[in-house]
Scaffold this motif. Sequence first.
Motif, short mmCIF file in Angstrom:
data_model
loop_
_atom_site.label_atom_id
_atom_site.label_comp_id
_atom_site.label_asym_id
_atom_site.label_seq_id
_atom_site.Cartn_x
_atom_site.Cartn_y
_atom_site.Cartn_z
N GLU A 79 0.83 -1.20 0.00
CA GLU A 79 0.00 0.00 0.00
C GLU A 79 0.87 1.26 0.00
O GLU A 79 0.62 2.21 -0.76
CB GLU A 79 -0.93 -0.01 1.21
CG GLU A 79 -1.85 1.17 1.32
CD GLU A 79 -2.67 1.17 2.61
OE1 GLU A 79 -3.50 2.09 2.74
OE2 GLU A 79 -2.48 0.29 3.48
N GLY A 80 1.90 1.27 0.84
CA GLY A 80 2.81 2.41 0.89
C GLY A 80 3.53 2.64 -0.42
O GLY A 80 3.70 3.77 -0.87
N PHE A 81 3.93 1.54 -1.07
CA PHE A 81 4.59 1.65 -2.37
C PHE A 81 3.66 2.30 -3.38
O PHE A 81 4.06 3.21 -4.12
CB PHE A 81 5.02 0.26 -2.85
CG PHE A 81 5.54 0.24 -4.26
CD1 PHE A 81 6.79 0.76 -4.57
CD2 PHE A 81 4.77 -0.29 -5.28
CE1 PHE A 81 7.27 0.75 -5.87
CE2 PHE A 81 5.24 -0.31 -6.59
CZ PHE A 81 6.49 0.21 -6.88
N VAL A 139 4.11 5.91 -5.39
CA VAL A 139 4.08 6.03 -6.85
C VAL A 139 3.05 7.07 -7.28
O VAL A 139 3.31 7.89 -8.16
CB VAL A 139 3.80 4.65 -7.51
CG1 VAL A 139 3.50 4.82 -9.00
CG2 VAL A 139 4.98 3.71 -7.30
N VAL A 140 1.88 7.05 -6.63
CA VAL A 140 0.84 8.04 -6.96
C VAL A 140 1.36 9.45 -6.71
O VAL A 140 1.18 10.35 -7.55
CB VAL A 140 -0.46 7.77 -6.17
CG1 VAL A 140 -1.43 8.93 -6.29
CG2 VAL A 140 -1.11 6.48 -6.64
N GLU A 141 2.01 9.66 -5.57
CA GLU A 141 2.54 11.00 -5.26
C GLU A 141 3.60 11.43 -6.28
O GLU A 141 3.62 12.58 -6.71
CB GLU A 141 3.11 11.04 -3.84
CG GLU A 141 2.05 10.95 -2.76
CD GLU A 141 0.99 12.04 -2.87
OE1 GLU A 141 1.34 13.22 -3.10
OE2 GLU A 141 -0.21 11.70 -2.77
N GLU A 142 4.47 10.50 -6.67
CA GLU A 142 5.49 10.82 -7.66
C GLU A 142 4.86 11.15 -9.00
O GLU A 142 5.28 12.09 -9.69
CB GLU A 142 6.46 9.64 -7.83
CG GLU A 142 7.40 9.45 -6.67
CD GLU A 142 8.25 8.21 -6.81
OE1 GLU A 142 8.31 7.62 -7.93
OE2 GLU A 142 8.87 7.80 -5.81
N MET A 143 3.84 10.41 -9.39
CA MET A 143 3.17 10.65 -10.66
C MET A 143 2.42 11.98 -10.66
O MET A 143 2.40 12.69 -11.67
CB MET A 143 2.19 9.52 -10.99
CG MET A 143 2.84 8.23 -11.39
SD MET A 143 1.59 6.98 -11.69
CE MET A 143 2.31 6.14 -13.05
N SER A 165 -3.95 4.83 -8.27
CA SER A 165 -4.77 5.29 -7.14
C SER A 165 -5.85 4.26 -6.80
O SER A 165 -6.12 4.01 -5.62
CB SER A 165 -5.44 6.63 -7.48
OG SER A 165 -4.48 7.62 -7.65
N ILE A 166 -6.46 3.69 -7.82
CA ILE A 166 -7.48 2.66 -7.60
C ILE A 166 -6.87 1.46 -6.88
O ILE A 166 -7.44 0.94 -5.93
CB ILE A 166 -8.15 2.25 -8.92
CG1 ILE A 166 -9.03 3.39 -9.43
CG2 ILE A 166 -8.95 0.96 -8.76
CD1 ILE A 166 -9.55 3.20 -10.84
N ASP A 167 -5.69 1.05 -7.34
CA ASP A 167 -5.03 -0.08 -6.68
C ASP A 167 -4.63 0.26 -5.25
O ASP A 167 -4.74 -0.57 -4.34
CB ASP A 167 -3.81 -0.53 -7.48
CG ASP A 167 -4.19 -1.32 -8.73
OD1 ASP A 167 -5.35 -1.77 -8.82
OD2 ASP A 167 -3.33 -1.48 -9.61
N ALA A 168 -4.17 1.49 -5.01
CA ALA A 168 -3.84 1.92 -3.65
C ALA A 168 -5.08 1.86 -2.77
O ALA A 168 -5.01 1.43 -1.61
CB ALA A 168 -3.25 3.33 -3.66
N ASP A 169 -6.20 2.28 -3.31
CA ASP A 169 -7.46 2.23 -2.57
C ASP A 169 -7.87 0.79 -2.28
O ASP A 169 -8.31 0.48 -1.17
CB ASP A 169 -8.56 2.95 -3.35
CG ASP A 169 -9.86 3.00 -2.58
OD1 ASP A 169 -9.90 3.67 -1.53
OD2 ASP A 169 -10.85 2.36 -3.03
N ARG A 170 -7.70 -0.08 -3.24
CA ARG A 170 -8.01 -1.51 -3.03
C ARG A 170 -7.15 -2.09 -1.91
O ARG A 170 -7.63 -2.86 -1.08
CB ARG A 170 -7.79 -2.29 -4.32
CG ARG A 170 -8.82 -2.05 -5.37
CD ARG A 170 -8.48 -2.82 -6.63
NE ARG A 170 -9.50 -2.62 -7.63
CZ ARG A 170 -9.28 -2.67 -8.93
NH1 ARG A 170 -8.05 -2.93 -9.39
NH2 ARG A 170 -10.25 -2.47 -9.79
N LEU A 171 -5.88 -1.74 -1.92
CA LEU A 171 -4.99 -2.23 -0.88
C LEU A 171 -5.38 -1.68 0.49
O LEU A 171 -5.36 -2.41 1.48
CB LEU A 171 -3.53 -1.86 -1.21
CG LEU A 171 -2.94 -2.67 -2.37
CD1 LEU A 171 -1.70 -1.99 -2.92
CD2 LEU A 171 -2.65 -4.09 -1.92
#
Length: 115
Positions: free
Chosen positions: A71-73, A77-81, A96-102
Amino acid sequence: MVDSDPSEPPATGIPGSPDELIAMQARSERPEKPDRELSARVQEVLDLIEQLDTSAAEDQQIALTLVRHLEGFHDEVVEEMKADEQAKHSQIVAWSIDADRLMRSRILLESVDLE
């Protein structure tokens, strides 16, 4: 609710009834994502985990640690993008969707009561 034959796989990846969910879980393959070959490193870690005599609570802690790490990874990545002007909006959305899923997975895993 429509009666369905639990021996038949559902037409989509989302079950329409508890019987369809049970049938999906009983199948060894998952149509959504094919199994990937495990790297030697991953296999070594999994072998070590299998050798350990851990409790359910310890297994939960291990799983939570791995999910938090992933999740942190994704969050990084989202912040870098977001800071990269050349990043595609669709990529930011997908990550972002995958981060939300995690995050949701972590919350569900944390909510499992093992006592």
